[in-house]
Design a protein around this motif. Structure first.
Motif, PDB file in Angstrom:
ATOM      1  N   HIS A 244      14.220   2.362  -4.400  1.00 16.77           N
ATOM      2  CA  HIS A 244      12.863   1.809  -4.294  1.00 16.77           C
ATOM      3  C   HIS A 244      12.267   1.695  -5.700  1.00 16.77           C
ATOM      4  CE1 HIS A 244      13.204   3.121  -0.085  1.00 16.77           C
ATOM      5  NE2 HIS A 244      13.554   4.303  -0.565  1.00 16.77           N
TER       6      HIS A 244
ATOM      7  N   MET B 208       1.564   8.666  -3.323  1.00 15.51           N
ATOM      8  CA  MET B 208       2.465   8.052  -2.340  1.00 15.51           C
ATOM      9  C   MET B 208       2.807   9.069  -1.269  1.00 15.51           C
ATOM     10  SD  MET B 208       5.072   6.211  -4.966  1.00 15.51           S
ATOM     11  CE  MET B 208       4.396   5.783  -6.567  1.00 15.51           C
TER      12      MET B 208
ATOM     13  N   THR C 296       5.332   5.199   0.285  1.00 17.76           N
ATOM     14  CA  THR C 296       4.263   4.260   0.622  1.00 17.76           C
ATOM     15  C   THR C 296       3.025   4.682  -0.166  1.00 17.76           C
ATOM     16  OG1 THR C 296       5.111   4.267   2.871  1.00 17.76           O
ATOM     17  CG2 THR C 296       2.939   3.233   2.510  1.00 17.76           C
TER      18      THR C 296
END
Lengths: 395, 323
Positions: free
Chosen positions: B171, B204, B213
C-alpha cells in the motif's frame, strides 16, 4: 487566463491503464535563452552548460520516483537558444504538444514567450527573471514565478540589516537599467522597514573593472576614491544586477563596512552549500546526478517542475489550467528545503518562499527575520503583498 | 509489543543484577552516544559512535545498541553494558532511521540518499533485500505483528507499507509534506504518520490484513508561535493506546494528544528543536532529544509535565532506553 481554456490538445497523453487508476504521462519543457554576456567577475559564477537543465533532470527523477507508485511518468525536454531563436523554440515546444514550459530568460523575452504560450493554452514558469513589474502591472494569468523578485531579495536584505540595527545605508547602484530597477527595490525596502539611505551613489559602468590580468590593481584604486566622503553609514547596499562591481566592494571601501545585496551578503533562492532543513539530501542527489554544485537557477527549475509533480500527484491533473488552479489554491503546499512549506500568492502567481542570505560560502541567515510579522504569512513581508500588487490577471 | 516489554522486564528481574535503567542518546554533530542513568538522571558516559549518528535502537533483550552512522554508511553496534564496539552491520548508503523487528533478527533501514529501504540480518550481518521506495526515505514503523514495515518518504510524501514476507510494497498512502515518522499503537489498530512541513499527523486505521485507511488528521496551534514552526517529527503512543506524544521540532514543544478522539490536550515546553522521543521501558517517563539546546527533557508521562532537562552531547538526535 481566458486563453488557457481554449486548447488542451496534446498537452499530455492520458492513457487509461488496465487497472482502475488513470496513468498520466507528463511532458514539460525548459526553454533557456542564452544572452551574449561578458565574463562574470568570479569564475565561480561561470554558467555551466546545463544551468537549469540539471534541476529539471533532478525534478524528473524525484517526480518519476513518486510517479512510479501512481502510474505517472515525467519527461522534460530542455532547449537552449540565442535570443533571436527564442520565439521559434517556443513555437516548436508548443507544436510538440507540450503545455507546461519553464522559461529562463530576461523579462521582455519572458513576457513575449508567455503570451505566445497563452495562445496555445500553455502555462509558463519563470525561473530567472526578477523584475517586480512581472509580478505587478505586467503579470500574466498563465505565468507563475519560482524565481525570486527584486522586491523579495531587497526586503530579505533589509530585514536582516534592520534586525542587526544597521539602519543607515550607503546605497551604491549600477548604471544599467537592471541595476537601476534593483536599486529602486532597495529604496523601497528601506522605506518599508525603516532604514535610511544616507548616501545614494551610482557607479558608472564604463566597461572596465572586470577581471583581467591587472583588474584588481585598478579596482583597488578606483573604489576607495569612489566611496570616500560618504555620510556616516552602517552598511553598504550594492545594487549591481549586471555583476560588474559589487563583488569587489567588500575590501575596497573607503570606510570599512559590511556589504550586502549584489556583493558581500547576497540574497538567493538557493546555493550549493545550503544544508539546513534537510537540504543536504537535495545537494547529494543533485551532485550525484550532475557532477557539480547546484545553482539558484537549477533550484528554481526544480521547484517549478516539483509544483507540476505535486499537482499531478495530489490533484491528478497535468493540464495547464489544472496545474495552475491547484498551485494557487489553498490546498497546495510544497516542502522545498527551506524549513517551511512554500505556496503561491494567488494575486500574482509568485511562489512565496524564504530567502537565503549567502556570503559565498555558507547560509549566514534566512529571511523573513524574527519579529517581522504579517497578518497572513511572514513570507508576505517580502515582495509584493496583496494590497500593493496591481496584478489583476488572477482575479 | 506488550509481551516483548513484559519479557524484557522479566528477563531483567531474573537475570540481571540491580543495575539501573539507561538511556542512550545519539549526538548527530558530536559523533557520540551519551549514556544517561534513568534512575539518577546523571550522565554516565559519552562514547564515540561513528560519524553523524542518528537513528538509534536496542536489541529486544537490551544488551546491544544499534546506531545509524549516517556518514559512515553503516550501522554501528555497541555492547549496552561495556560500550565496546561490536562488528558493524551493512546498511546501504546514508542510513538515517531504522526499525528492528521484535524478534531482533531483521533490521529495516531507510537509506535517505538512495530511495531504498535496506533489510539487514543482524545475525549473519548480511543484506537480505533492498526495497525501492519514494524520494528521501526516513520514518520507519513496524506493525506489532511484524508483518508490515512502514517507510515514509520525505519528498514523495508517502507512507509505503512493505510486507516483511516478500519485501514488496502493498500500500502507498499520500500524506502531507515531508513525512518524518511512522508509529503504530501497541495493538496495531492505528498508525500515526507525522508530516514536518505539512504540520500535521495523519491517522490511519489498520485492518486485520494490515490495510490502512486514513481516518483523520491532527493539526496544531500554539498561541504566540508561528504556525510554520509547528513541525511534527518524532512520536510515541502509550501502550494502552490513550495518549499520543508528538515532538514539534522548532516549536520546542511536545504535543499531548488523546489518541482516541485525536484532540490535542496540551503542549509541554521542552528544549530547542525537539526531535525524537522514547519512553522508559516502564512508561513512567518520556525522553525528548533537543537538537539545538544539546539536552534531553524528561517528561513525567502520568502528570504530562516536564520535570528535568539533562545536558548531553552536540545536537542530540535519537534516544532509546533499556531496563
Amino acid at each position: 487566463m481566458h486563453c488557457l481554456h481554449r486548447s488542451l490538445l496534446a498537452a499530455l497523453t492520458v492513457v487509461f491503464s488496465a487497472g482502475t487508476a488513470w496513468a498520466i504521462d507528463v511532458k514539460a519543457a525548459v526553454l533557456r535563452v542564452d544572452y551574449p554576456t561578458l565574463l562574470p567577475i568570479s569564475r565561480y559564477d561561470l554558467p555551466p552548460d546545463d544551468l537549469g537543465f540539471a534541476g529539471a533532470a533532478l525534478a524528473d527523477e524525484d517526480n518519476g520516483t513518486t510517479g512510479g507508485f501512481l502510474g505517472h511518468t515525467y519527461e522534460t525536454k530542455t532547449v537552449a537558444v540565442p535570443p533571436e531563436e527564442a520565439d521559434a523554440a517556443m513555437a516548436q515546444i508548443l507544436a510538440d504538444g507540450i503545455r507546461l514550459v519553464v522559461v529562463q530568460s530576461r523579462p521582455e523575452d519572458l513576457l513575449r514567450l508567455t503570451d505566445q504560450a497563452a495562445e496555445a493554452g500553455a502555462l509558463v514558469f519563470n525561473a530567472r527573471a526578477a523584475d517586480n513589474d512581472l509580478r505587478d502591472g505586467s503579470c500574466r494569468g498563465n505565468l507563475l514565478h519560482t524565481a525570486l523578485s527584486h522586491g523579495m531579495k531587497a526586503d530579505a536584505v533589509a530585514q536582516f540589516a534592520v534586525w542587526k540595527k544597521w539602519t543607515e545605508w550607503f546605497l551604491i547602484a549600477g548604471s544599467n537599467p537592471e541595476d537601476v530597477a534593483l536599486a529602486e527595490a532597495y529604496r523601497k525596502a528601506a522605506r518599508k522597514f525603516g532604514a535610511e539611505i544616507v548616501e545614494d551613489r551610482s557607479f558608472e559602468d564604463t566597461g572596465g573593472s572586470r577581471r583581467t590580468d591587472s583588474g584588481h590593481v585598478l579596482v583597488q584604486r578606483q573604489l576607495p576614491a569612489f566611496t570616500q566622503d560618504a555620510d556616516d553609514h552602517d552598511v553598504v547596499i550594492a545594487a549591481d544586477a549586471t555583476d560588474y562591481f559589487a563583488r569587489y566592494l567588500s575590501y575596497h571601501l573607503w570606510t570599512p563596512r559590511p556589504v550586502m545585496g549584489s556583493g558581500g551578503l547576497v540574497p538567493t533562492s538557493f546555493h550549493g552549500a545550503h544544508e539546513a532543513y534537510g537540504a543536504t539530501q537535495y545537494q547529494t542527489r543533485f551532485e550525484a546526478l550532475t557532477g557539480r554544485y547546484a545553482k539558484p537557477e537549477d533550484y528554481n527549475v526544480w521547484l517549478a517542475l516539483r509544483v507540476v509533480g505535486e499537482a499531478v500527484t495530489r490533484a491528478n491533473t497535468a493540464d495547464p489550467d489544472g496545474v495552475r488552479d491547484y498551485a494557487i489554491s489553498d490546498a497546495f503546499e510544497l516542502a522545498a528545503f527551506k524549513g517551511q512549506k512554500v505556496t503561491f500568492r494567488n494575486w500574482n502567481g509568485q511562489l512565496r518562499q524564504p530567502v537565503l542570505l549567502y556570503d559565498g560560502v555558507i547560509t549566514v541567515s534566512v529571511s523573513p527575520q524574527e519579529g517581522f510579522l504579517h497578518q497572513s504569512s511572514p513570507l508576505d513581508t517580502m515582495g509584493l503583498d496583496r494590497p500593493e500588487s496591481s496584478c489583476t490577471a488572477f482575479d | 509489543m506488550k509481551s516483548f516489554l513484559l519479557s524484557t522486564a522479566l528477563a531483567a528481574l531474573i537475570a540481571a543484577p540491580a543495575y539501573a535503567g539507561k538511556a542512550f542518546i545519539s549526538n548527530e554533530r558530536g559523533n557520540t552516544i551519551t549514556v544517561v542513568n534513568t534512575d539518577t538522571w546523571e550522565v554516565e558516559t559519552e562514547f564515540f559512535a561513528g560519524n553523524r549518528p542518528r537513528g538509534i535502537t536496542t536489541s529486544p533483550d537490551g544488551s546491544v545498541i544499534y546506531v545509524c552512522a549516517s556518514d559512515d554508511n553503516l550501522v554501528r553496534v555497541f555492547d549496552a553494558n561495556t560500550y565496546e564496539e561490536l562488528p558493524s552491520l551493512p546498511s546501504g548508503p546514508d542510513p538515517e532511521l531504522f526499525i528492528l523487528e521484535p524478534s531482533g533478527k531483521r533490521l529495516y533501514i531507510a537509506n535517505e540518499d538512495d530511495n531504498l529501504v535496506t533489510v539487514t540480518d543482524t545475525e549473519t550481518r548480511t543484506v537480505l533485500a533492498e526495497v525501492p521506495v519514494g524520494v528521501e526515505p526516513e520514518g520507519m514503523g513496524m506493525s506489532p505483528d511484524a508483518k508490515f514495515v512502514v517507510n515514509t518518504s520525505e519528498t514523495t510524501n508517502m507512507a509505503h507499507f512493505i510486507s516483511t514476507e516478500d519485501y514488496k510494497i502493498k500500500h502507498n498512502i499520500l500524506v502531507d509534506q515531508r513525512p518524518r515518522y511512522a508509529h503504530y499503537t501497541a495493538d496495531g489498530s492505528r498508525l500515526f504518520v507525522t508530516s514536518e512541513i505539512g504540520g500535521t499527523v495523519t491517522v490511519m486505521d489498520i485492518a486485520e490484513d494490515g490495510a490502512p485507511t486514513v481516518v483523520g488528521k491532527i493539526s496544531f496551534e500554539v498561541a504566540g508561535v508561528q504556525p510554520e514552526w509547528l513541525q511534527p517529527v518524532g512520536a510515541r503512543v502509550t501502550s494502552d493506546g490513550t495518549r499520543l506524544f508528538v515532538a514539534l521540532g522548532p516549536a520546542n514543544r511536545v504535543a499531548v494528544i488523546d489518541a482516541q478522539s485525536l484532540e490535542v490536550l496540551d503542549y509541554i515546553l521542552v528544549g530547542q528543536r525537539v526531535w525524537q522521543l522514547d519512553f522508559t521501558p516502564d512508561e513512567q517517563f518520556l525522553l525528548t532529544t533537543n537538537g539545538n539546546s544539546n539536552d534531553i527533557t524528561v517528561i513525567d508521562v502520568a502528570k504530562e509535565k516536564a520535570i528535568k532537562s539533562i545536558q548531553v552531547g552536540q545536537q542530540p538526535w535519537g534516544v532509546v532506553t533499556i531496563e
